[in-house]
Design an enzyme around this catalytic site. Structure first.
Site, mmCIF file in Angstrom:
data_model
loop_
_atom_site.group_PDB
_atom_site.id
_atom_site.type_symbol
_atom_site.label_atom_id
_atom_site.label_comp_id
_atom_site.label_asym_id
_atom_site.label_seq_id
_atom_site.Cartn_x
_atom_site.Cartn_y
_atom_site.Cartn_z
ATOM 1 N N ASN A 1 -11.724 -1.473 -3.063
ATOM 2 C CA ASN A 1 -11.611 -1.534 -1.693
ATOM 3 C C ASN A 1 -12.726 -0.899 -0.682
ATOM 4 O O ASN A 1 -12.286 -0.214 0.692
ATOM 5 C CB ASN A 1 -10.533 -1.812 -0.772
ATOM 6 C CG ASN A 1 -9.923 -0.704 0.084
ATOM 7 O OD1 ASN A 1 -9.317 -0.080 -1.611
ATOM 8 N ND2 ASN A 1 -9.013 -0.998 1.012
ATOM 9 N N VAL B 1 -14.472 -3.206 7.349
ATOM 10 C CA VAL B 1 -13.860 -4.008 8.242
ATOM 11 C C VAL B 1 -12.291 -3.414 8.188
ATOM 12 O O VAL B 1 -12.297 -3.072 7.852
ATOM 13 C CB VAL B 1 -13.998 -5.611 7.923
ATOM 14 C CG1 VAL B 1 -12.198 -6.279 8.216
ATOM 15 C CG2 VAL B 1 -14.948 -6.771 8.272
ATOM 16 N N GLY C 1 4.440 -26.838 12.871
ATOM 17 C CA GLY C 1 4.085 -27.922 11.831
ATOM 18 C C GLY C 1 4.557 -29.052 12.015
ATOM 19 O O GLY C 1 4.290 -28.953 14.263
ATOM 20 N N GLY C 2 5.290 -30.474 11.514
ATOM 21 C CA GLY C 2 5.832 -31.592 12.472
ATOM 22 C C GLY C 2 6.520 -31.974 12.976
ATOM 23 O O GLY C 2 7.088 -32.668 13.679
ATOM 24 N N GLN C 3 7.492 -30.452 12.866
ATOM 25 C CA GLN C 3 8.964 -30.652 13.321
ATOM 26 C C GLN C 3 8.948 -29.551 14.925
ATOM 27 O O GLN C 3 8.490 -28.376 14.687
ATOM 28 C CB GLN C 3 9.304 -30.107 12.605
ATOM 29 C CG GLN C 3 9.653 -31.130 11.341
ATOM 30 C CD GLN C 3 10.439 -32.246 11.581
ATOM 31 O OE1 GLN C 3 10.798 -32.741 12.806
ATOM 32 N NE2 GLN C 3 10.011 -33.036 10.136
ATOM 33 N N GLN D 1 -5.293 0.120 3.044
ATOM 34 C CA GLN D 1 -4.411 -0.416 2.535
ATOM 35 C C GLN D 1 -4.089 -1.869 2.134
ATOM 36 O O GLN D 1 -3.482 -2.419 0.958
ATOM 37 C CB GLN D 1 -3.337 -0.881 4.413
ATOM 38 C CG GLN D 1 -2.365 -2.143 4.155
ATOM 39 C CD GLN D 1 -1.775 -2.852 5.364
ATOM 40 O OE1 GLN D 1 -1.366 -3.789 5.493
ATOM 41 N NE2 GLN D 1 -2.137 -2.834 6.587
ATOM 42 N N GLU E 1 -8.218 -4.336 9.700
ATOM 43 C CA GLU E 1 -7.444 -5.487 9.246
ATOM 44 C C GLU E 1 -7.602 -6.439 10.538
ATOM 45 O O GLU E 1 -7.605 -7.506 10.291
ATOM 46 C CB GLU E 1 -5.800 -4.716 9.695
ATOM 47 C CG GLU E 1 -4.262 -5.533 10.656
ATOM 48 C CD GLU E 1 -4.247 -6.812 9.465
ATOM 49 O OE1 GLU E 1 -4.152 -6.059 8.125
ATOM 50 O OE2 GLU E 1 -3.988 -7.721 9.998
ATOM 51 N N ASP F 1 -5.605 -7.415 6.192
ATOM 52 C CA ASP F 1 -5.297 -5.998 4.719
ATOM 53 C C ASP F 1 -4.025 -6.581 3.690
ATOM 54 O O ASP F 1 -4.805 -7.146 2.244
ATOM 55 C CB ASP F 1 -4.241 -5.113 5.559
ATOM 56 C CG ASP F 1 -5.639 -4.371 5.330
ATOM 57 O OD1 ASP F 1 -6.532 -4.567 5.655
ATOM 58 O OD2 ASP F 1 -5.118 -3.403 6.705
HETATM 59 N N1 CAO Z 1 -15.292 11.116 -4.840
HETATM 60 C C1 CAO Z 1 -16.137 11.212 -3.509
HETATM 61 N N2 CAO Z 1 -16.239 10.126 -2.998
HETATM 62 C C2 CAO Z 1 -15.828 9.812 -2.850
HETATM 63 C C3 CAO Z 1 -14.469 9.296 -3.208
HETATM 64 C C4 CAO Z 1 -14.257 10.106 -4.549
HETATM 65 N N3 CAO Z 1 -13.087 10.380 -5.177
HETATM 66 N N4 CAO Z 1 -13.899 8.344 -3.093
HETATM 67 C C5 CAO Z 1 -14.526 7.733 -1.533
HETATM 68 N N5 CAO Z 1 -16.120 8.728 -1.704
HETATM 69 C C6 CAO Z 1 -16.771 8.098 -0.456
HETATM 70 C C7 CAO Z 1 -17.736 7.098 -1.008
HETATM 71 O O1 CAO Z 1 -17.759 6.925 -2.089
HETATM 72 C C8 CAO Z 1 -18.540 6.889 0.078
HETATM 73 O O2 CAO Z 1 -19.304 7.585 -0.008
HETATM 74 P P1 CAO Z 1 -20.679 7.088 0.308
HETATM 75 O O3 CAO Z 1 -20.794 6.247 1.544
HETATM 76 O O4 CAO Z 1 -21.600 8.101 0.384
HETATM 77 O O5 CAO Z 1 -20.927 6.170 -0.277
HETATM 78 C C9 CAO Z 1 -17.391 7.778 1.297
HETATM 79 O O6 CAO Z 1 -16.538 7.769 0.340
HETATM 80 C C10 CAO Z 1 -16.377 6.246 2.391
HETATM 81 O O7 CAO Z 1 -15.962 5.397 1.946
HETATM 82 P P2 CAO Z 1 -16.103 4.094 2.830
HETATM 83 O O8 CAO Z 1 -17.331 3.442 3.176
HETATM 84 O O9 CAO Z 1 -15.367 3.086 1.469
HETATM 85 O O10 CAO Z 1 -14.587 4.909 3.624
HETATM 86 P P3 CAO Z 1 -15.122 4.305 5.321
HETATM 87 O O11 CAO Z 1 -13.595 5.649 5.711
HETATM 88 O O12 CAO Z 1 -15.940 4.975 5.800
HETATM 89 O O13 CAO Z 1 -14.645 3.060 5.714
HETATM 90 C C11 CAO Z 1 -13.418 1.043 5.310
HETATM 91 C C12 CAO Z 1 -13.166 2.496 5.820
HETATM 92 C C13 CAO Z 1 -11.443 0.112 5.028
HETATM 93 C C14 CAO Z 1 -13.663 0.448 6.414
HETATM 94 C C15 CAO Z 1 -14.084 0.877 4.265
HETATM 95 O O14 CAO Z 1 -14.104 1.158 3.027
HETATM 96 C C16 CAO Z 1 -14.414 -1.016 4.022
HETATM 97 O O15 CAO Z 1 -15.062 -1.500 5.102
HETATM 98 N N6 CAO Z 1 -13.875 -1.713 2.945
HETATM 99 C C17 CAO Z 1 -13.892 -3.100 2.536
HETATM 100 C C18 CAO Z 1 -13.103 -4.217 3.442
HETATM 101 C C19 CAO Z 1 -11.123 -3.019 3.788
HETATM 102 O O16 CAO Z 1 -10.975 -3.084 2.528
HETATM 103 N N7 CAO Z 1 -10.567 -2.897 4.395
HETATM 104 C C20 CAO Z 1 -9.164 -2.949 4.645
HETATM 105 C C21 CAO Z 1 -8.624 -1.183 5.258
HETATM 106 S S1 CAO Z 1 -7.677 -1.300 5.899
HETATM 107 O O17 CAO Z 1 -7.335 -1.613 7.238
#
Ligand code: CAO
Length: 465
Positions: free
Chosen positions: A135, A176, A286-288, A56, A178, A207
Site C-alpha cells: 500500500n 491518501v 434503516g427502515g426502523q 494501517q 484514513e 484503512d
Molecule cells: N527500502 C527502500 N525504500 C523503501 C522501502 C524499503 N524497504 N520501503 C519503502 N520505501 C520507500 C518507497 O519506495 C518510497 O520511495 P519513493 O517515493 O522514492 O518511491 C518511500 O519509501 C515512501 O513511500 P510512500 O510514498 O508509500 O510513503 P509515504 O510515507 O510518503 O506515504 C501514504 C504514506 C500512506 C500516504 C502512502 O503510502 C499512500 O498513499 N498509500 C496508499 C494509500 C494507503 O494505503 N493509505 C493508508 C495509509 S494508513 O492511513
C-alpha cells in the site's frame, strides 16, 4: 413391454449411482478430514505472503491473512521499518501499540529495496511467495523496479494486491490517509448533525475497512488461481471501500428524487431537504427508526446512553414498557407511517423512561421484550468485557519490550481454523531466518549480504562491515 420398462428403470438407478461420487471427485476435494475441528491446521497453511505494507490499511489485511495461517514476511526499510513503529509512542524504546496491534503473527525482514543486492533478495522472495501485498503511494512499487510485468515474469502465479487512495481517474496519483478516504468516499458528508460540519468516524473504515476488502480480494484470487494456475492484480481503492460501506447513503441519494426521507428527524421537523443526502445525526439509516437516548447518570458519564430502535413488530411492548399503553391503539401512534412525522416527540417520551434506568438496566428490560437496543460501550468497558476475552476478540499479548498489552484478535471466527494471536515482530527479527530457511542463502552469503548494506541500517553499515 413390462420387461422393457424394468430395464429402463434399472438403467436410471445405475446412472444415479455412478453420478454422485463422480461429481465429488470433479471438485478435486480430498475426502473429509477425520481430525477434530480445529486440529486440521489453519485455513491458509502453505500460503506465503511478501508483505510490503505499512501504516494501517495494508497491515490490517496481512494480519488477517496471518491469523488464517499464511506465512507473512513483512519487508521493512533497514533501521526505520514501518513508520508506525515510532508513532504515538507510549512505552519508551518499544514499538508503539499502533504498530503492534496491526502486525501480529508476521515475520519481519529488513531489506533496502533500492539497493542492488536488496533487489536480488526481493526477486528471490517473489519466486518463493504466492502473494505480494503493498500500500505504497501510487508509483512507488514501480519505482523500486517491482512492476507487474517484472513480478509476473518472475512468478506468473503471484497475486499482486494493492491498496491505493483512489482508483483510476483524476485523483489516482494522490496519497491518501484514513480521514481523506472517509471524506472522499461519502462517509463524512453523511455523518454528523445537520447543523454541524461533516464528521469523521472513530471506526477506521478507510484503512481497516479497505484492508478487509483487500483480504477478500486476495483469497478470491487465490481460489481462482487454483483453477487458472496464474496470479492476477487485486486493487482496492480506499474511496471505493468507504463508498461501499456507505452504500445506504447512495440509496438515499436516489430516494430523494421521489420525496423527502421520512425516517430522518428533519422530515418531522418540517425542514426541507436539499439536493444531496443530509447528515442525519443518530437517526437510524434503516427502515426502523432509532436514536441514541440518555440513560441514568448521563450528566456525569459521557457514555450513559443507549441506542433504542422502535422496531415496528415490538411497538406494543415498547408502549407498555415506557408507560404509554394507549399508543398501541391510538391511530396517531399505532402505525409506523403515523409515527414518522412525530419521531422527535416519541423518542423524547422514550428517553424520559430510559433516563430512569442505567444503560445496562434498560438493556436487560428491553431485551426481555425483544426490543432491539444497545448500550453505548466505552473503550474501557470493552477492554474489561470478559465475554470478549473468552471469544478471543479481545486478547492480552506479551511483548519482550513493552510487556503485556491488549489487542483486538481475529474478529472472523472459523470453526476449523482457530486463530492464535502472536506478538508482532521486532524490526528485522527474522531477517537471518528468512534468508537461510526461505531463500537458502549460506552463512557466508548472509555475512556478505550484511556487509553490502542491503539489509542493514546506514548508520550500522560500518559496524557490520
Ligand atoms: N527500502 C527502500 N525504500 C523503501 C522501502 C524499503 N524497504 N520501503 C519503502 N520505501 C520507500 C518507497 O519506495 C518510497 O520511495 P519513493 O517515493 O522514492 O518511491 C518511500 O519509501 C515512501 O513511500 P510512500 O510514498 O508509500 O510513503 P509515504 O510515507 O510518503 O506515504 C501514504 C504514506 C500512506 C500516504 C502512502 O503510502 C499512500 O498513499 N498509500 C496508499 C494509500 C494507503 O494505503 N493509505 C493508508 C495509509 S494508513 O492511513
Amino acid at each position: 413391454m413390462a420387461k422393457a420398462k424394468k430395464k429402463s428403470k434399472l438403467k436410471v438407478v445405475k446412472a444415479k449411482k455412478a453420478k454422485k461420487p463422480a461429481a465429488k471427485k470433479a471438485n478435486g476435494l480430498p475426502s473429509p478430514s477425520k481430525k477434530k475441528f480445529g486440529e486440521a491446521g489453519l485455513a491458509l497453511d502453505g500460503v506465503r505472503i511478501l508483505d510490503f505494507t505499512h501504516v494501517q490499511s495494508g497491515p490490517t489485511c496481512t494480519q488477517l491473512l496471518a491469523w488464517f495461517g499464511a506465512d507473512v514476511i513483512k519487508v521493512e526499510r533497514p533501521g526505520v521499518g514501518d513508520i508506525t513503529r515510532g508513532q504515538l509512542i507510549d512505552v519508551k524504546g518499544a514499538d508503539s501499540l499502533y504498530f503492534t496491534m496491526l502486525n501480529h503473527n508476521k515475520r519481519s525482514i529488513t531489506i533496502d529495496s533500492k539497493h542492488k543486492k536488496g533487489k536480488e533478495i526481493l526477486d528471490r522472495l517473489i519466486k518463493e511467495c504466492d502473494i505480494l501485498v503493498e500500500n505504497f503511494a501510487p508509483g512507488a512499487l514501480d519505482r523500486m523496479g517491482l512492476t507487474w510485468e517484472h513480478i509476473h515474469k518472475l512468478n506468473p502465479r503471484m497475486i499482486v494486491a494493492s491498496v491505493k487512495g483512489f482508483g483510476p481517474g483524476p485523483y489516482e496519483d494522490c496519497k491518501v490517509y484514513e480521514n481523506v478516504a472517509q471524506c472522499t468516499g461519502g462517509s463524512a458528508s453523511t455523518t454528523g448533525f445537520r447543523d454541524g460540519p461533516p464528521l469523521v468516524t472513530g471506526a477506521q473504515i478507510g484503512d481497516s475497512g479497505t484492508g478487509l476488502h483487500l483480504a477478500l480480494g486476495i483469497v478470491t484470487a487465490l481460489y481462482q488461481r487454483s483453477r487458472t494456475g496464474r496470479g492476477q492484480k487485486v486493487l482496492c481503492a480506499m474511496q471505493d471501500g468507504v463508498l461501499n460501506l456507505a452504500r445506504v447513503k447512495l440509496r438515499d441519494q436516489q430516494r430523494l428524487k421521489h420525496g423527502p426521507l421520512t425516517e430522518f428527524s428533519q422530515y418531522g421537523e418540517g425542514v426541507p431537504f436539499g439536493d444531496a443526502v443530509p447528515r442525519a445525526g443518530n437517526d437510524s439509516g434503516g427502515g426502523q427508526p432509532g436514536r441514541i437516548l440518555k440513560c441514568k447518570g448521563w450528566e456525569n458519564d459521557p457514555n450513559a446512553y443507549i441506542y433504542f430502535i422502535t422496531q415496528a413488530p415490538v411497538w406494543e411492548p415498547i408502549c407498555d414498557v415506557i408507560g404509554e399503553p394507549t399508543w398501541k391503539t391510538d391511530p396517531e401512534f399505532s402505525t409506523p407511517k403515523a409515527r414518522l412525522p412525530k419521531l422527535n416527540a416519541i423518542f423524547a417520551r422514550i428517553e424520559k423512561w430510559t433516563m430512569t434506568k442505567t444503560k445496562f438496566e434498560a438493556m436487560d428490560i428491553l431485551n426481555k421484550y425483544d426490543i432491539p437496543c444497545g448500550p453505548i460501550l466505552s473503550m474501557k468497558e470493552l477492554a474489561e468485557d470478559q465475554s470478549l476475552r473468552k471469544t478471543g476478540t479481545v486478547v492480552e499479548v506479551d511483548h519482550p519490550k513493552r510487556g503485556k498489552y491488549l489487542t483486538v484478535g481475529n474478529p472472523i471466527k472459523l470453526s476449523d481454523s482457530l486463530s492464535k494471536v502472536k506478538r508482532s515482530p521486532l524490526l528485522g527479527e527474522h531477517t537471518d531466518e528468512i534468508l537461510k530457511d526461505v531463500l537458502g542463502y549460506s552463512a557466508k552469503e548472509i555475512g556478505d549480504i550484511k556487509m553490502s548494506g542491503a539489509i542493514t541500517a546506514p548508520e550500522k553499515k560500518e559496524k557490520a562491515a
